[in-house]
Design an enzyme around this catalytic site. Structure first.
Site, mmCIF file in Angstrom:
data_model
loop_
_atom_site.group_PDB
_atom_site.id
_atom_site.type_symbol
_atom_site.label_atom_id
_atom_site.label_comp_id
_atom_site.label_asym_id
_atom_site.label_seq_id
_atom_site.Cartn_x
_atom_site.Cartn_y
_atom_site.Cartn_z
ATOM 1 N N ASP A 1 -2.566 -1.560 10.291
ATOM 2 C CA ASP A 1 -2.730 -1.487 8.829
ATOM 3 C C ASP A 1 -3.407 -2.738 8.260
ATOM 4 O O ASP A 1 -3.716 -2.790 7.068
ATOM 5 C CB ASP A 1 -1.351 -1.366 8.138
ATOM 6 C CG ASP A 1 -0.770 0.040 8.236
ATOM 7 O OD1 ASP A 1 -1.504 0.953 8.647
ATOM 8 O OD2 ASP A 1 0.412 0.205 7.894
ATOM 9 N N VAL B 1 11.422 -4.500 2.835
ATOM 10 C CA VAL B 1 11.029 -4.691 4.238
ATOM 11 C C VAL B 1 11.269 -3.403 5.029
ATOM 12 O O VAL B 1 12.235 -2.679 4.756
ATOM 13 C CB VAL B 1 11.831 -5.877 4.835
ATOM 14 C CG1 VAL B 1 11.567 -6.046 6.322
ATOM 15 C CG2 VAL B 1 11.474 -7.159 4.100
ATOM 16 N N ALA B 2 10.394 -3.134 6.004
ATOM 17 C CA ALA B 2 10.465 -1.908 6.827
ATOM 18 C C ALA B 2 10.555 -0.677 5.940
ATOM 19 O O ALA B 2 11.433 0.172 6.077
ATOM 20 C CB ALA B 2 11.643 -1.968 7.810
ATOM 21 N N GLY C 1 4.599 -6.579 5.812
ATOM 22 C CA GLY C 1 4.266 -7.593 6.811
ATOM 23 C C GLY C 1 2.761 -7.631 7.079
ATOM 24 O O GLY C 1 2.160 -8.700 7.212
ATOM 25 N N LYS D 1 0.862 -1.200 0.000
ATOM 26 C CA LYS D 1 0.000 0.000 0.000
ATOM 27 C C LYS D 1 0.885 1.231 0.000
ATOM 28 O O LYS D 1 2.029 1.198 0.490
ATOM 29 C CB LYS D 1 -0.972 0.028 1.188
ATOM 30 C CG LYS D 1 -0.335 0.106 2.586
ATOM 31 C CD LYS D 1 0.028 1.511 3.041
ATOM 32 C CE LYS D 1 0.820 1.496 4.349
ATOM 33 N NZ LYS D 1 1.704 2.605 4.559
ATOM 34 N N LEU E 1 5.491 0.323 3.324
ATOM 35 C CA LEU E 1 4.580 -0.214 2.310
ATOM 36 C C LEU E 1 3.662 -1.299 2.886
ATOM 37 O O LEU E 1 2.934 -1.959 2.138
ATOM 38 C CB LEU E 1 5.380 -0.796 1.136
ATOM 39 C CG LEU E 1 6.268 0.201 0.381
ATOM 40 C CD1 LEU E 1 7.125 -0.518 -0.657
ATOM 41 C CD2 LEU E 1 5.418 1.265 -0.318
HETATM 42 P P1 ATP Z 1 4.174 -0.662 8.009
HETATM 43 O O1 ATP Z 1 4.029 0.362 6.899
HETATM 44 O O2 ATP Z 1 2.916 -1.461 8.276
HETATM 45 O O3 ATP Z 1 4.841 -0.172 9.247
HETATM 46 P P2 ATP Z 1 6.544 -1.586 6.795
HETATM 47 O O4 ATP Z 1 6.425 -1.796 5.315
HETATM 48 O O5 ATP Z 1 7.168 -0.304 7.238
HETATM 49 O O6 ATP Z 1 5.132 -1.771 7.422
HETATM 50 P P3 ATP Z 1 7.319 -4.305 7.169
HETATM 51 O O7 ATP Z 1 7.899 -4.637 5.841
HETATM 52 O O8 ATP Z 1 5.997 -4.851 7.511
HETATM 53 O O9 ATP Z 1 7.356 -2.735 7.429
HETATM 54 O O10 ATP Z 1 8.423 -4.769 8.249
HETATM 55 C C1 ATP Z 1 8.461 -4.241 9.559
HETATM 56 C C2 ATP Z 1 9.156 -5.249 10.482
HETATM 57 O O11 ATP Z 1 8.339 -6.390 10.629
HETATM 58 C C3 ATP Z 1 10.487 -5.719 9.954
HETATM 59 O O12 ATP Z 1 11.451 -5.417 10.922
HETATM 60 C C4 ATP Z 1 10.363 -7.220 9.780
HETATM 61 O O13 ATP Z 1 11.470 -7.930 10.244
HETATM 62 C C5 ATP Z 1 9.116 -7.590 10.585
HETATM 63 N N1 ATP Z 1 8.272 -8.614 9.940
HETATM 64 C C6 ATP Z 1 7.554 -9.554 10.576
HETATM 65 N N2 ATP Z 1 6.862 -10.312 9.701
HETATM 66 C C7 ATP Z 1 7.117 -9.835 8.475
HETATM 67 C C8 ATP Z 1 6.690 -10.204 7.164
HETATM 68 N N3 ATP Z 1 5.851 -11.223 6.960
HETATM 69 N N4 ATP Z 1 7.124 -9.466 6.142
HETATM 70 C C9 ATP Z 1 7.952 -8.412 6.348
HETATM 71 N N5 ATP Z 1 8.412 -8.046 7.557
HETATM 72 C C10 ATP Z 1 8.003 -8.733 8.624
#
Ligand code: ATP
Length: 326
Positions: free
Chosen positions: A146, A105-106, A112, A11, A109
């Site tokens: 989210d 990751v993190a 997780g 997203k 977007l």
């Molecule tokens: P949001 O915008 O909801 O905060 P994000 O995109 O910033 O999400 P994610 O990619 O969801 O962040 O990752 C945040 C943390 O969650 C990371 O440190 C990661 O190690 C942990 N995590 C746990 N499960 C997952 C998963 N299935 N996919 C990605 N990261 C995950």
């Protein structure tokens, strides 16, 4: 053995306003959330006859920053359903969840969160739980703010801590360039905590005032521009309060945003708007056509010439999670 394959899309936030504090420690938000077509792929397989206590829930993900244990949000989603519907979920036997991680990751977007929402939807199908949209949203909200949006997808207003989701019209298939430096992420809790430490004097605490501010977003210019499918207005109205704390802390992200906003001609003529998504550090640009989006991706790659920089061309999506095979 049963199997379900789903997409778990990213997203972006077209609008993110922090309204105030909540007694539960989260923030009151007013957001416009939008799914894009860039997605992880989730495969859930179940093996009947294998006792749950010997092989409960297994996560397979080869991404170095994604945990393969019970802290993975996809695991937590499966465990929540097992707690709530022990008989139905136990009948499935061992559960294996393979995550093909294509999203950074993190990154702001909701990668997780989207994985967790896909597991809720996939296990609902496999175990024939027959969850209503409301029940699914309530379970999703227990796992993360989210996740209710990710379970619905498309275009939506999200209020409360983000878990109260109202679908709105799809603005149309605009194109998106996403850009992120591979080597760092931003912690969402850090971004909100820092915002509070700097801006809490502007927080609204009166419940009537809060409702008025939510209403202003609901009937405001951004939602109007989306209803009209007016890409130029949407681009001009992009807003994210968290930029105020993340961009000063990460000048490289601010520079990346400016490079996107400058477009292919240097004065931004073909870019509708550029903004950071969620708590960052991913930044995105909106464009009217795929040709313009691909040209921008190529120009940004050439201009910054940094092997640490990742770029994607994707599109706004009218749906969220799609069941590919079940
Ligand atoms: P949001 O915008 O909801 O905060 P994000 O995109 O910033 O999400 P994610 O990619 O969801 O962040 O990752 C945040 C943390 O969650 C990371 O440190 C990661 O190690 C942990 N995590 C746990 N499960 C997952 C998963 N299935 N996919 C990605 N990261 C995950």
């Amino acid at each position: 053995m049963k199997r379900c394959v789903l997409t778990a899309p990213a997203k972006i936030n077209l609008y993110l306003e922090i309204l105030g504090d909540r007694p539960d420690g989260f923030h009151e938000l007013a957001m416009v959330m939008q799914s894009v077509t860039l997605a992880d792929r989730i495969e859930i397989s179940t093996q009947p006859g294998i006792a749950q206590f010997t092989q409960p829930i297994q996560i397979q993900c080869s991404h170095s920053r994604v945990p393969n244990d019970e802290t993975n949000l996809a695991y937590r989603a499966a465990a929540l359903l097992r707690d709530r519907f022990p008989d139905r979920i136990e009948k499935l036997g061992a559960i294996e969840i393979a995550i093909d991680k294509r999203l950074p990751v993190a990154a702001g977007l909701a990668g997780g969160s989207s994985n967790a929402a896909a597991v809720l939807i996939g296990l609902d199908l496999l175990a024939e739980l027959g969850l209503t949209q409301g029940e699914l949203s309530d379970l999703a909200a227990e796992l993360g703010s989210d996740i209710p949006f990710c379970a619905i997808g498309g275009t939506a207003l999200a209020t409360g801590r983000g878990e109260r989701v109202t679908p709105i019209e799809f603005p149309g298939p605009l194109w998106v360039v996403l850009a992120k430096y591979r080597s760092f992420g931003v912690s969402t809790p850090w971004a909100y905590k820092t915002f509070r430490s700097q801006f809490s004097d502007r927080y609204e605490s009166d419940p009537v005032g809060l409702q008025q501010r939510r209403n202003r977003v609901h009937s405001g210019e951004m939602v109007g521009a989306i209803a009209n499918g007016d890409g130029t207005a949407i681009g001009a109205l992009l807003h994210n309060d968290l930029e105020k704390v993340v961009l000063p802390e990460h000048p490289a992200v601010a520079a990346l945003r400016s490079t996107l906003a400058a477009g292919t001609d240097g004065n931004g003529a073909d870019v509708l708007g550029a903004m950071m998504s969620g708590s960052g550090p991913t930044v995105f640009a909106l464009l009217a056509t795929e040709v313009a989006a691909s040209a921008l991706r190529d120009r940004v790659a050439r201009t910054l010439d940094d092997p640490d920089l990742e770029l994607w061309v994707t599109q706004l999506a009218p749906d969220g999670i799609i069941v590919l095979d079940s």
